[in-house]
Write a protein that holds these residues in place. Structure first.
Motif, PDB file in Angstrom:
ATOM      1  N   TYR A   1       0.826  -1.208   0.000  1.00 49.58           N
ATOM      2  CA  TYR A   1       0.000   0.000   0.000  1.00 49.58           C
ATOM      3  C   TYR A   1       0.866   1.267   0.000  1.00 49.58           C
ATOM      4  O   TYR A   1       0.700   2.148  -0.850  1.00 49.58           O
ATOM      5  N   VAL A   2       1.823   1.327   0.920  1.00 46.61           N
ATOM      6  CA  VAL A   2       2.705   2.498   0.991  1.00 46.61           C
ATOM      7  C   VAL A   2       3.534   2.600  -0.291  1.00 46.61           C
ATOM      8  O   VAL A   2       3.667   3.673  -0.879  1.00 46.61           O
ATOM      9  N   GLY A   3       4.050   1.453  -0.736  1.00 48.69           N
ATOM     10  CA  GLY A   3       4.832   1.423  -1.971  1.00 48.69           C
ATOM     11  C   GLY A   3       4.020   1.950  -3.131  1.00 48.69           C
ATOM     12  O   GLY A   3       4.460   2.821  -3.884  1.00 48.69           O
ATOM     13  N   PHE A   4       2.809   1.454  -3.252  1.00 46.10           N
ATOM     14  CA  PHE A   4       1.935   1.846  -4.347  1.00 46.10           C
ATOM     15  C   PHE A   4       1.691   3.355  -4.349  1.00 46.10           C
ATOM     16  O   PHE A   4       1.825   4.017  -5.377  1.00 46.10           O
ATOM     17  N   VAL A   5       1.358   3.879  -3.171  1.00 46.56           N
ATOM     18  CA  VAL A   5       1.026   5.303  -3.091  1.00 46.56           C
ATOM     19  C   VAL A   5       2.257   6.165  -3.403  1.00 46.56           C
ATOM     20  O   VAL A   5       2.193   7.103  -4.198  1.00 46.56           O
ATOM     21  N   ILE A   6       3.391   5.814  -2.794  1.00 47.26           N
ATOM     22  CA  ILE A   6       4.575   6.672  -2.945  1.00 47.26           C
ATOM     23  C   ILE A   6       5.198   6.545  -4.335  1.00 47.26           C
ATOM     24  O   ILE A   6       5.576   7.555  -4.949  1.00 47.26           O
ATOM     25  N   ILE A   7       5.266   5.325  -4.842  1.00 46.39           N
ATOM     26  CA  ILE A   7       5.878   5.149  -6.160  1.00 46.39           C
ATOM     27  C   ILE A   7       5.072   5.892  -7.231  1.00 46.39           C
ATOM     28  O   ILE A   7       5.606   6.314  -8.252  1.00 46.39           O
TER      29      ILE A   7
ATOM     30  N   ILE B   1       4.188   8.799  -7.178  1.00 49.03           N
ATOM     31  CA  ILE B   1       4.733  10.152  -7.388  1.00 49.03           C
ATOM     32  C   ILE B   1       5.615  10.138  -8.645  1.00 49.03           C
ATOM     33  O   ILE B   1       5.607  11.074  -9.438  1.00 49.03           O
ATOM     34  N   GLU B   2       6.341   9.025  -8.818  1.00 46.33           N
ATOM     35  CA  GLU B   2       7.223   8.885  -9.975  1.00 46.33           C
ATOM     36  C   GLU B   2       6.418   8.855 -11.275  1.00 46.33           C
ATOM     37  O   GLU B   2       6.881   9.319 -12.312  1.00 46.33           O
ATOM     38  N   VAL B   3       5.193   8.329 -11.183  1.00 46.62           N
ATOM     39  CA  VAL B   3       4.348   8.262 -12.384  1.00 46.62           C
ATOM     40  C   VAL B   3       4.061   9.672 -12.909  1.00 46.62           C
ATOM     41  O   VAL B   3       3.951   9.891 -14.111  1.00 46.62           O
TER      42      VAL B   3
ATOM     43  N   LEU C   1      12.344  14.802 -16.265  1.00 49.00           N
ATOM     44  CA  LEU C   1      12.066  16.229 -16.139  1.00 49.00           C
ATOM     45  C   LEU C   1      12.540  16.800 -14.809  1.00 49.00           C
ATOM     46  O   LEU C   1      13.011  17.931 -14.736  1.00 49.00           O
ATOM     47  N   PHE C   2      12.396  15.984 -13.756  1.00 49.18           N
ATOM     48  CA  PHE C   2      12.718  16.504 -12.421  1.00 49.18           C
ATOM     49  C   PHE C   2      14.172  16.250 -12.013  1.00 49.18           C
ATOM     50  O   PHE C   2      14.559  16.540 -10.883  1.00 49.18           O
ATOM     51  N   ALA C   3      15.011  15.742 -12.966  1.00 45.34           N
ATOM     52  CA  ALA C   3      16.357  15.283 -12.601  1.00 45.34           C
ATOM     53  C   ALA C   3      17.203  16.352 -11.914  1.00 45.34           C
ATOM     54  O   ALA C   3      18.038  16.032 -11.075  1.00 45.34           O
ATOM     55  N   GLN C   4      16.977  17.614 -12.258  1.00 44.77           N
ATOM     56  CA  GLN C   4      17.814  18.673 -11.685  1.00 44.77           C
ATOM     57  C   GLN C   4      17.297  19.153 -10.329  1.00 44.77           C
ATOM     58  O   GLN C   4      17.948  19.962  -9.664  1.00 44.77           O
ATOM     59  N   MET C   5      16.114  18.654  -9.945  1.00 45.38           N
ATOM     60  CA  MET C   5      15.563  19.102  -8.660  1.00 45.38           C
ATOM     61  C   MET C   5      16.387  18.529  -7.517  1.00 45.38           C
ATOM     62  O   MET C   5      16.836  17.388  -7.571  1.00 45.38           O
ATOM     63  N   PRO C   6      16.589  19.328  -6.443  1.00 42.27           N
ATOM     64  CA  PRO C   6      17.329  18.803  -5.294  1.00 42.27           C
ATOM     65  C   PRO C   6      16.582  17.615  -4.690  1.00 42.27           C
ATOM     66  O   PRO C   6      15.352  17.598  -4.632  1.00 42.27           O
ATOM     67  N   GLY C   7      17.349  16.627  -4.273  1.00 42.50           N
ATOM     68  CA  GLY C   7      16.731  15.459  -3.631  1.00 42.50           C
ATOM     69  C   GLY C   7      16.199  14.431  -4.615  1.00 42.50           C
ATOM     70  O   GLY C   7      15.545  13.469  -4.223  1.00 42.50           O
ATOM     71  N   TYR C   8      16.482  14.626  -5.915  1.00 41.93           N
ATOM     72  CA  TYR C   8      15.940  13.693  -6.913  1.00 41.93           C
ATOM     73  C   TYR C   8      16.489  12.286  -6.705  1.00 41.93           C
ATOM     74  O   TYR C   8      15.749  11.304  -6.724  1.00 41.93           O
ATOM     75  N   GLY C   9      17.822  12.228  -6.477  1.00 42.46           N
ATOM     76  CA  GLY C   9      18.450  10.930  -6.259  1.00 42.46           C
ATOM     77  C   GLY C   9      17.857  10.218  -5.049  1.00 42.46           C
ATOM     78  O   GLY C   9      17.570   9.028  -5.081  1.00 42.46           O
ATOM     79  N   PHE C  10      17.615  10.998  -3.998  1.00 39.42           N
ATOM     80  CA  PHE C  10      17.036  10.425  -2.779  1.00 39.42           C
ATOM     81  C   PHE C  10      15.644   9.836  -3.075  1.00 39.42           C
ATOM     82  O   PHE C  10      15.305   8.734  -2.655  1.00 39.42           O
ATOM     83  N   LEU C  11      14.855  10.622  -3.840  1.00 36.12           N
ATOM     84  CA  LEU C  11      13.501  10.169  -4.188  1.00 36.12           C
ATOM     85  C   LEU C  11      13.544   8.852  -4.961  1.00 36.12           C
ATOM     86  O   LEU C  11      12.842   7.893  -4.620  1.00 36.12           O
ATOM     87  N   ILE C  12      14.389   8.815  -6.020  1.00 38.08           N
ATOM     88  CA  ILE C  12      14.446   7.604  -6.835  1.00 38.08           C
ATOM     89  C   ILE C  12      14.938   6.426  -6.008  1.00 38.08           C
ATOM     90  O   ILE C  12      14.417   5.309  -6.115  1.00 38.08           O
ATOM     91  N   ASN C  13      15.920   6.683  -5.135  1.00 39.36           N
ATOM     92  CA  ASN C  13      16.387   5.606  -4.264  1.00 39.36           C
ATOM     93  C   ASN C  13      15.256   5.089  -3.380  1.00 39.36           C
ATOM     94  O   ASN C  13      15.108   3.885  -3.185  1.00 39.36           O
ATOM     95  N   THR C  14      14.462   6.020  -2.836  1.00 39.22           N
ATOM     96  CA  THR C  14      13.322   5.620  -2.006  1.00 39.22           C
ATOM     97  C   THR C  14      12.347   4.757  -2.812  1.00 39.22           C
ATOM     98  O   THR C  14      11.909   3.697  -2.360  1.00 39.22           O
ATOM     99  N   PHE C  15      12.035   5.232  -4.030  1.00 36.82           N
ATOM    100  CA  PHE C  15      11.111   4.463  -4.880  1.00 36.82           C
ATOM    101  C   PHE C  15      11.651   3.060  -5.129  1.00 36.82           C
ATOM    102  O   PHE C  15      10.915   2.081  -5.095  1.00 36.82           O
ATOM    103  N   GLU C  16      12.950   2.986  -5.363  1.00 31.21           N
ATOM    104  CA  GLU C  16      13.541   1.684  -5.696  1.00 31.21           C
ATOM    105  C   GLU C  16      13.498   0.723  -4.513  1.00 31.21           C
ATOM    106  O   GLU C  16      13.195  -0.457  -4.667  1.00 31.21           O
ATOM    107  N   VAL C  17      13.817   1.251  -3.332  1.00 29.69           N
ATOM    108  CA  VAL C  17      13.760   0.394  -2.139  1.00 29.69           C
ATOM    109  C   VAL C  17      12.320  -0.090  -1.921  1.00 29.69           C
ATOM    110  O   VAL C  17      12.068  -1.270  -1.651  1.00 29.69           O
TER     111      VAL C  17
END
Lengths: 262, 436
Positions: free
Chosen positions: B74-80, B82-84, B98-114
């Motif tokens: 459920y949490v995975g579904f909701v948070i991931i 955001i990437e959609v 598009l958002f690659a230059q935004m600060p924290g982008y790497g952190f976000l993608i890492n979170t999605f991946e975990v």
């Protein structure tokens, strides 16, 4: 057991222009079932001892309509409700106590939308407040060291969220309280609700009350406390079926508190 | 080229969302084939119930293993999801990340991946519970056929989507390493970097192909899943919210009082009573023989059911071998509503109500009469479905329209009418307990 003081009816109270704190709704089981009558007597004796000014409707009381409603007969239920509400409102009843969770639930949850608005309490709740207020006390140690379990009545527990009052009563005794594996919101029904009390059960592999009695017996308790006259019948029958009726007794909490009076 | 893919994406997206919206409108029409219901009172209490039970999953905890696994998905579904948002914007704008230059982008993608990995594992354990451990309520015979396949398909689709997401990131990250054009260096990422190791000697063109195919299949898969919901028990991910809003907020013990009966009774007690006329004008039928006799909130409940079977596993009648299964009652209610939806192109006009009716054809009196009204089913439902009320509506029809109660119950009701008690004792003896 003979109750020592006269128990007035609302008709008598009204004739004397008197007032009561609370109406004791006895219920059909409490009025007619030989076993349940003893519960009624115990509770009445406790209220008298605590000095509660109460009365009954006597011959003016009629079935709340619960079994008819749960059997699907909304007409009969509403006829019963309309008649009872007329009687209750005629006497200006504000507060009702009952020993039957089915009457409790119906009066509390199903009468308001038909125009019957009362404060409705179950006898375990009233006994808890009487004990808390010191109007009743428990002594004599009749239950000292005894192992007691409690069977949740569906219409008190899941239906109305009353889980603590019955347990608080047992805590007043010097007994050892033991929960069944399934208790409170997970407690198994005794099998009587929904008008099942009045019919044979559908074909199956077991009787619900036999399963529930076995769960109670598994706790090694010698007393199964109940808070509903129908649960009482079903559990008593279940204990008999397991040939444990010599060692294990099924008692209503009113009877237990009554026996614990010195 | 870029403009071509933008047009293709816009077409795909519009088609996917458009079909979904069409199905949702149809679903709403089907639900409102039910009778009117007064379930909108006390909005504050209802919002709180929805937040607690649907968003907060408060009733899942009763069984902690599925609760934990469900929470992960459920949490995975909701948070991931955001990437959609980024994926959809990229699709429309022809951009890449598009958002690659935004600060924290790497952190976000890492979170999605975990989270994606956690979802893959949780879904795997769900699959094991269903297909290897055969958890009793999930292996029940009433799920044979489509329900069983539906349950597994949902798991496969979730695996597929998570897998594509990680594969897409792995190829992307490897392209970044190779310095390929249009792939800004923002990787590598926590989980996809492990997959990336397998791509060490892949060529740029292969990697681009893999990355693009994964990207397109992922978004197409999401749009497919969105449309799959309408045909699936998985609708609960949307309907759990309105369903918990409209679920019972009063004590479970209180059953509704039938207003039409109330009118009749008022007239019986006092023929000169002034009672409001029936809303419909036609003589009402009492209780439910079909889904159109049920209040619409019960149809919403039926469509919200995800067939977890907690109701049935808690049911005392079911536990003692009776035929009653609350889940089956709810599933049949939904299947009947869906049958009506399928045989009526226009759900707002005169309806073709042929087919298997809810009462008798789908649910037998034997099942209905086995219920002890103990509320274990309703209490057990994690999203506020009330199978007991549906059972009660059919009992009402059996008794008030067909006069077909079991003989003992007819006797009981007869004595209530005559003696004011379910046993044949005289009302005059009501106070005899005092003397005994």
């Amino acid at each position: 057991m003979q109750t020592d003081i006269h128990i007035p009816t609302m008709a008598e109270i009204a004739a004397q222009q008197g007032q009561v704190e609370v109406l004791f709704w006895v219920g059909c089981a409490g009025s007619f079932d030989q076993r349940a009558m003893r519960i009624t007597q115990s509770f009445a004796a406790l209220m008298q001892k605590a000095g509660v000014r109460f009365a009954i409707l006597g011959t003016e009381e009629s079935c709340t309509g619960d079994p008819a409603k749960r059997a699907g007969n909304e007409f009969l239920f509403q006829m019963q409700a309309a008649t009872n509400i007329q009687t209750l409102d005629g006497y200006g009843i504000k507060k009702i106590v009952t020993t039957c969770p089915h009457c409790f639930n119906t009066l509390k949850n199903e009468y308001p939308s038909l125009g019957g608005n009362y404060e409705v309490v179950h006898h375990t709740q009233m006994l808890q407040s009487l004990l808390d207020e010191g109007k009743l006390s428990v002594s004599g140690g009749a239950f000292k060291g005894k192992k007691i379990t409690y069977h949740d009545a569906c219409y008190l527990g899941r239906a109305n969220g009353v889980y603590e009052a019955p347990r608080a009563l047992i805590n007043h005794l010097e007994a050892s309280f033991v929960e069944m594996k399934r208790c409170k919101s997970k407690g198994l029904c005794c099998g009587a609700g929904g008008a099942q009390m009045f019919k044979e059960s559908e074909p199956g592999t077991a009787e619900i009350n036999h399963v529930r009695a076995a769960e109670a017996i598994d706790t090694q308790a010698t007393i199964i406390a109940a808070a509903c006259p129908f649960c009482n019948t079903m559990m008593t029958d279940g204990v008999k079926q397991k040939n444990k009726d010599a060692e294990v007794s099924v008692l209503d909490l009113a009877e237990i508190i009554h026996q614990a009076q010195s | 080229m870029a403009i071509g893919s933008q047009i293709l994406f816009a077409l795909l997206f519009t088609l996917g969302v458009g079909l979904f919206v069409r199905n949702m409108i149809r679903l709403r029409q089907t639900i409102f084939l039910g009778r009117p219901a007064e379930v909108g009172d006390q909005p504050k209490k209802r919002w709180q119930q929805m937040m607690r039970v649907a968003l907060g999953q408060s009733k899942m905890g009763a069984r902690w293993v599925p609760a934990l696994l469900h929470l992960v998905v459920y949490v995975g579904f909701v948070i991931i999801n955001i990437e959609v948002l980024e994926i959809v914007l990229d699709g429309f704008l022809g951009t890449h990340r598009l958002f690659a230059q935004m600060p924290g982008y790497g952190f976000l993608i890492n979170t999605f991946e975990v989270l994606a990995l956690a979802v893959v594992i949780a879904v795997g354990l769900f699959w094991v519970r269903r297909n290897v451990l055969h958890v009793k309520r999930l292996a029940h015979g009433e799920l044979n056929g489509w329900p069983k396949m539906d349950a597994n398909l949902i798991l496969y689709i979730e695996w597929f989507l998570m897998g594509l997401f990680l594969l897409m990131n792995a190829a992307d990250s490897q392209l970044q390493v190779l310095g390929a054009a249009h792939y800004p260096a923002v990787g590598p990422w926590a989980i996809s970097s492990k997959i990336q190791l397998l791509m060490a000697d892949w060529s740029v063109s292969t990697l681009v192909a893999v990355e693009r195919i994964a990207w397109w299949l992922h978004i197409a898969g999401i749009l497919f899943f969105l449309n799959y919901l309408y045909y699936s028990k998985h609708l609960h991910i949307l309907l759990a919210f309105p369903n918990t809003y409209y679920a019972k907020i009063s004590a479970l013990g209180g059953l509704s009082n039938n207003a039409d009966v109330q009118r009749e009774v008022a007239l019986m007690m006092d023929p000169s009573a002034v009672v409001p006329a029936s809303d419909s004008g036609v003589p009402p039928s009492f209780g439910a023989k079909d889904v159109t006799d049920l209040s619409w909130n019960y149809l919403l409940q039926a469509y919200s059911c995800t067939e977890c079977g907690r109701c049935t596993s808690e049911c005392p009648a079911h536990q003692t071998g009776k035929k009653l299964s609350p889940r089956r009652v709810v599933m049949q209610t939904r299947d009947r509503a869906q049958e009506i939806a399928q045989q009526n192109k226009d759900l707002t006009g005169e309806l073709d109500l042929s087919g298997a009716l809810l009462l008798h054809d789908r649910i037998t009196p034997e099942e209905l009469w086995a219920c002890t009204t103990c509320n274990a089913c309703t209490d057990a439902c994690p999203i506020g479905i009330d199978p007991l009320s549906i059972i009660m509506e059919m009992r009402r029809y059996l008794v008030m329209e067909e006069s077909s109660a079991p003989l003992e119950l007819n006797n009981m009701m007869g004595t209530i009418e005559n003696n004011g008690a379910p046993w044949p004792f005289s009302q005059m003896d009501r106070a005899q307990w005092i003397q005994k």
